[in-house]
Design a protein around this motif. Structure first.
Motif, PDB file in Angstrom:
ATOM      1  N   PHE A 216       4.373  18.224   0.740  1.00 44.99           N
ATOM      2  CA  PHE A 216       3.195  17.376   0.811  1.00 44.99           C
ATOM      3  C   PHE A 216       2.295  17.849   1.940  1.00 44.99           C
ATOM      4  O   PHE A 216       2.688  18.653   2.776  1.00 44.99           O
ATOM      5  CB  PHE A 216       3.577  15.906   1.026  1.00 44.99           C
ATOM      6  CG  PHE A 216       4.310  15.635   2.324  1.00 44.99           C
ATOM      7  CD1 PHE A 216       3.611  15.382   3.494  1.00 44.99           C
ATOM      8  CD2 PHE A 216       5.690  15.642   2.362  1.00 44.99           C
ATOM      9  CE1 PHE A 216       4.273  15.136   4.681  1.00 44.99           C
ATOM     10  CE2 PHE A 216       6.367  15.386   3.548  1.00 44.99           C
ATOM     11  CZ  PHE A 216       5.662  15.140   4.720  1.00 44.99           C
ATOM     12  N   GLY A 217       1.080  17.354   1.944  1.00 48.45           N
ATOM     13  CA  GLY A 217       0.137  17.681   3.002  1.00 48.45           C
ATOM     14  C   GLY A 217      -0.968  18.606   2.527  1.00 48.45           C
ATOM     15  O   GLY A 217      -0.992  19.045   1.378  1.00 48.45           O
ATOM     16  N   PRO A 218      -1.925  18.919   3.399  1.00 45.00           N
ATOM     17  CA  PRO A 218      -3.080  19.740   3.027  1.00 45.00           C
ATOM     18  C   PRO A 218      -2.708  21.106   2.468  1.00 45.00           C
ATOM     19  O   PRO A 218      -3.420  21.630   1.603  1.00 45.00           O
ATOM     20  CB  PRO A 218      -3.846  19.880   4.351  1.00 45.00           C
ATOM     21  CG  PRO A 218      -3.434  18.682   5.154  1.00 45.00           C
ATOM     22  CD  PRO A 218      -2.013  18.413   4.783  1.00 45.00           C
ATOM     23  N   ALA A 219      -1.610  21.695   2.923  1.00 44.73           N
ATOM     24  CA  ALA A 219      -1.248  23.037   2.475  1.00 44.73           C
ATOM     25  C   ALA A 219      -0.928  23.103   0.993  1.00 44.73           C
ATOM     26  O   ALA A 219      -1.010  24.170   0.387  1.00 44.73           O
ATOM     27  CB  ALA A 219      -0.063  23.560   3.289  1.00 44.73           C
ATOM     28  N   VAL A 220      -0.532  21.976   0.390  1.00 44.43           N
ATOM     29  CA  VAL A 220      -0.219  21.960  -1.041  1.00 44.43           C
ATOM     30  C   VAL A 220      -1.300  21.232  -1.838  1.00 44.43           C
ATOM     31  O   VAL A 220      -1.091  20.872  -2.998  1.00 44.43           O
ATOM     32  CB  VAL A 220       1.172  21.349  -1.302  1.00 44.43           C
ATOM     33  CG1 VAL A 220       2.261  22.247  -0.738  1.00 44.43           C
ATOM     34  CG2 VAL A 220       1.282  19.938  -0.713  1.00 44.43           C
ATOM     35  N   GLY A 221      -2.453  20.984  -1.211  1.00 43.08           N
ATOM     36  CA  GLY A 221      -3.576  20.410  -1.928  1.00 43.08           C
ATOM     37  C   GLY A 221      -3.652  18.903  -1.928  1.00 43.08           C
ATOM     38  O   GLY A 221      -4.422  18.312  -2.709  1.00 43.08           O
ATOM     39  N   ASP A 222      -2.887  18.240  -1.066  1.00 38.82           N
ATOM     40  CA  ASP A 222      -2.926  16.780  -1.011  1.00 38.82           C
ATOM     41  C   ASP A 222      -4.263  16.259  -0.482  1.00 38.82           C
ATOM     42  O   ASP A 222      -4.894  16.883   0.378  1.00 38.82           O
ATOM     43  CB  ASP A 222      -1.822  16.253  -0.097  1.00 38.82           C
ATOM     44  CG  ASP A 222      -0.479  16.156  -0.792  1.00 38.82           C
ATOM     45  OD1 ASP A 222      -0.387  16.513  -1.981  1.00 38.82           O
ATOM     46  OD2 ASP A 222       0.491  15.715  -0.140  1.00 38.82           O
ATOM     47  N   GLU A 223      -4.641  15.096  -0.970  1.00 38.95           N
ATOM     48  CA  GLU A 223      -5.673  14.294  -0.343  1.00 38.95           C
ATOM     49  C   GLU A 223      -4.995  13.212   0.483  1.00 38.95           C
ATOM     50  O   GLU A 223      -3.773  13.028   0.388  1.00 38.95           O
ATOM     51  CB  GLU A 223      -6.587  13.679  -1.405  1.00 38.95           C
ATOM     52  CG  GLU A 223      -7.342  14.720  -2.213  1.00 38.95           C
ATOM     53  CD  GLU A 223      -8.306  14.092  -3.194  1.00 38.95           C
ATOM     54  OE1 GLU A 223      -9.256  13.425  -2.729  1.00 38.95           O
ATOM     55  OE2 GLU A 223      -8.098  14.265  -4.406  1.00 38.95           O
ATOM     56  N   ALA A 224      -5.767  12.478   1.278  1.00 41.17           N
ATOM     57  CA  ALA A 224      -5.204  11.437   2.135  1.00 41.17           C
ATOM     58  C   ALA A 224      -6.031  10.169   2.016  1.00 41.17           C
ATOM     59  O   ALA A 224      -7.251  10.218   1.813  1.00 41.17           O
ATOM     60  CB  ALA A 224      -5.152  11.896   3.589  1.00 41.17           C
ATOM     61  N   THR A 225      -5.371   9.033   2.141  1.00 44.92           N
ATOM     62  CA  THR A 225      -6.081   7.760   2.148  1.00 44.92           C
ATOM     63  C   THR A 225      -6.808   7.597   3.481  1.00 44.92           C
ATOM     64  O   THR A 225      -6.474   8.260   4.467  1.00 44.92           O
ATOM     65  CB  THR A 225      -5.109   6.589   1.950  1.00 44.92           C
ATOM     66  OG1 THR A 225      -4.206   6.537   3.072  1.00 44.92           O
ATOM     67  CG2 THR A 225      -4.311   6.727   0.668  1.00 44.92           C
ATOM     68  N   PRO A 226      -7.801   6.713   3.552  1.00 46.34           N
ATOM     69  CA  PRO A 226      -8.470   6.453   4.834  1.00 46.34           C
ATOM     70  C   PRO A 226      -7.464   5.964   5.871  1.00 46.34           C
ATOM     71  O   PRO A 226      -6.539   5.223   5.550  1.00 46.34           O
ATOM     72  CB  PRO A 226      -9.484   5.370   4.489  1.00 46.34           C
ATOM     73  CG  PRO A 226      -9.723   5.505   3.027  1.00 46.34           C
ATOM     74  CD  PRO A 226      -8.416   5.943   2.453  1.00 46.34           C
ATOM     75  N   ARG A 227      -7.669   6.362   7.116  1.00 44.64           N
ATOM     76  CA  ARG A 227      -6.776   5.952   8.195  1.00 44.64           C
ATOM     77  C   ARG A 227      -7.231   4.591   8.683  1.00 44.64           C
ATOM     78  O   ARG A 227      -7.991   4.466   9.642  1.00 44.64           O
ATOM     79  CB  ARG A 227      -6.771   6.989   9.317  1.00 44.64           C
ATOM     80  CG  ARG A 227      -6.414   8.386   8.805  1.00 44.64           C
ATOM     81  CD  ARG A 227      -6.127   9.378   9.921  1.00 44.64           C
ATOM     82  NE  ARG A 227      -4.740   9.239  10.364  1.00 44.64           N
ATOM     83  CZ  ARG A 227      -4.364   8.760  11.527  1.00 44.64           C
ATOM     84  NH1 ARG A 227      -5.263   8.332  12.378  1.00 44.64           N
ATOM     85  NH2 ARG A 227      -3.094   8.684  11.852  1.00 44.64           N
ATOM     86  N   GLU A 228      -6.749   3.569   7.971  1.00 45.26           N
ATOM     87  CA  GLU A 228      -7.140   2.204   8.271  1.00 45.26           C
ATOM     88  C   GLU A 228      -6.004   1.261   7.924  1.00 45.26           C
ATOM     89  O   GLU A 228      -5.069   1.630   7.211  1.00 45.26           O
ATOM     90  CB  GLU A 228      -8.398   1.824   7.487  1.00 45.26           C
ATOM     91  CG  GLU A 228      -8.215   1.913   5.975  1.00 45.26           C
ATOM     92  CD  GLU A 228      -9.513   1.725   5.218  1.00 45.26           C
ATOM     93  OE1 GLU A 228     -10.585   1.890   5.838  1.00 45.26           O
ATOM     94  OE2 GLU A 228      -9.460   1.416   4.020  1.00 45.26           O
TER      95      GLU A 228
END
Length: 289
Positions: free
Chosen positions: A30-42
């Protein structure tokens, strides 16, 4: 020195440096290296509605979109901002998968990643890992699509410590047969401050809920220990013999906390309908101490 958390809806802190796991291990990459997006940090946040490349069958209903919610839930139809976990079944039509439903606050630490994938290497690994979840009479799972959501080192609302949790939900389907896999890393807290948890230990109050809710009031599963202090040890247990991994087939009925009582006299159906396999016995393995 610890700085008190801002009120709900307050400003976000600077983003953490991106991180992803090494190859291998229980969690899928997981993470940016495998193309993940992320939810807002809230606090109590969620992803936008995610249109799925392939429909996902969840207890007789075909879903074409979902939400990844910061509070430890993957939901269909609508987001889940609620931070107080409830036992399943829930009233009303609220289908969702809850690897660890609790009061997450990523403003205080952690990230929630997600992606859908048809990568051959990922699907081949899923084929291997899902096999223990089916009987010898069932066909070998051969998913053609997967969705991976990962809560990495997430903190809790009101935290006055550095306690964090890591866990993951993986949805997989071949267009007809569907599975949910829940993977658990290090779990250090069960409860946020708003649910009467301790700000330093992250324990007490109303602990996290784990399992799934189909939304029809009949098909659901509460992982043993949910909403009790024992939920902290869900990563040491399994229903497939792999510590920290739980797998469920979810296109048909395979697990429940308590099936409805059968009618005294069966009523014949006027036309053929799909048969839901109702199994009350769930294999649970205690793995390690």
């Amino acid at each position: 020195m610890w700085v008190p958390d801002p009120p709900r809806g307050g400003p976000n802190p600077p983003a953490m440096a991106p991180w992803w796991p090494p190859l291998g291990g229980l969690l899928y990459p997981f993470g940016p290296a495998v193309g993940d997006e992320a939810t807002p940090r809230e606090d109590d946040g969620m992803s936008p509605e995610i249109q799925l490349w392939q429909p996902f069958s969840f207890y007789g209903r075909s879903h074409r979109s979902l939400y990844v919610n910061n509070n430890g839930v993957v939901s269909f139809g609508t987001g889940v901002p609620e931070f107080t976990p409830e036992p399943f079944p829930l009233p009303g039509h609220r289908p969702f998968v809850a690897p660890y439903w609790a009061d997450v606050d990523t403003r205080l630490g952690g990230d929630v990643f997600y992606r859908q994938s048809q990568e051959p290497e990922l699907l081949a690994r899923l084929t291997r890992d899902l096999t223990p979840a089916v009987t010898s009479s069932d066909p070998t799972p051969k998913p053609t699509w997967a969705f991976v959501a990962t809560w990495y080192r997430v903190s809790f609302f009101g935290a006055a410590s550095k306690k964090v949790n890591t866990f993951q939900a993986v949805l997989a389907t071949d267009g007809a047969t569907s599975f949910v896999m829940l993977n658990y890393g290090d779990l250090q807290w069960t409860t946020g401050l708003a649910n009467d948890g301790n700000a330093y230990s992250g324990l007490g109050g109303t602990p996290a809920q784990a399992g799934f809710n189909s939304g029809d009031d009949l098909h659901y599963y509460n992982i043993p220990g949910s909403r009790s202090p024992a939920v902290l040890r869900v990563g040491h247990r399994s229903n497939v013999g792999v510590p920290g991994r739980w797998i469920f087939r979810v296109d048909v009925f395979t697990a429940t906390e308590g099936p409805p009582d059968p009618p005294e006299t069966p009523t014949p159906s006027p036309s053929p309908s799909p048969t839901l396999r109702q199994t009350t016995e769930e294999r649970v393995y205690i793995c390690g101490s």
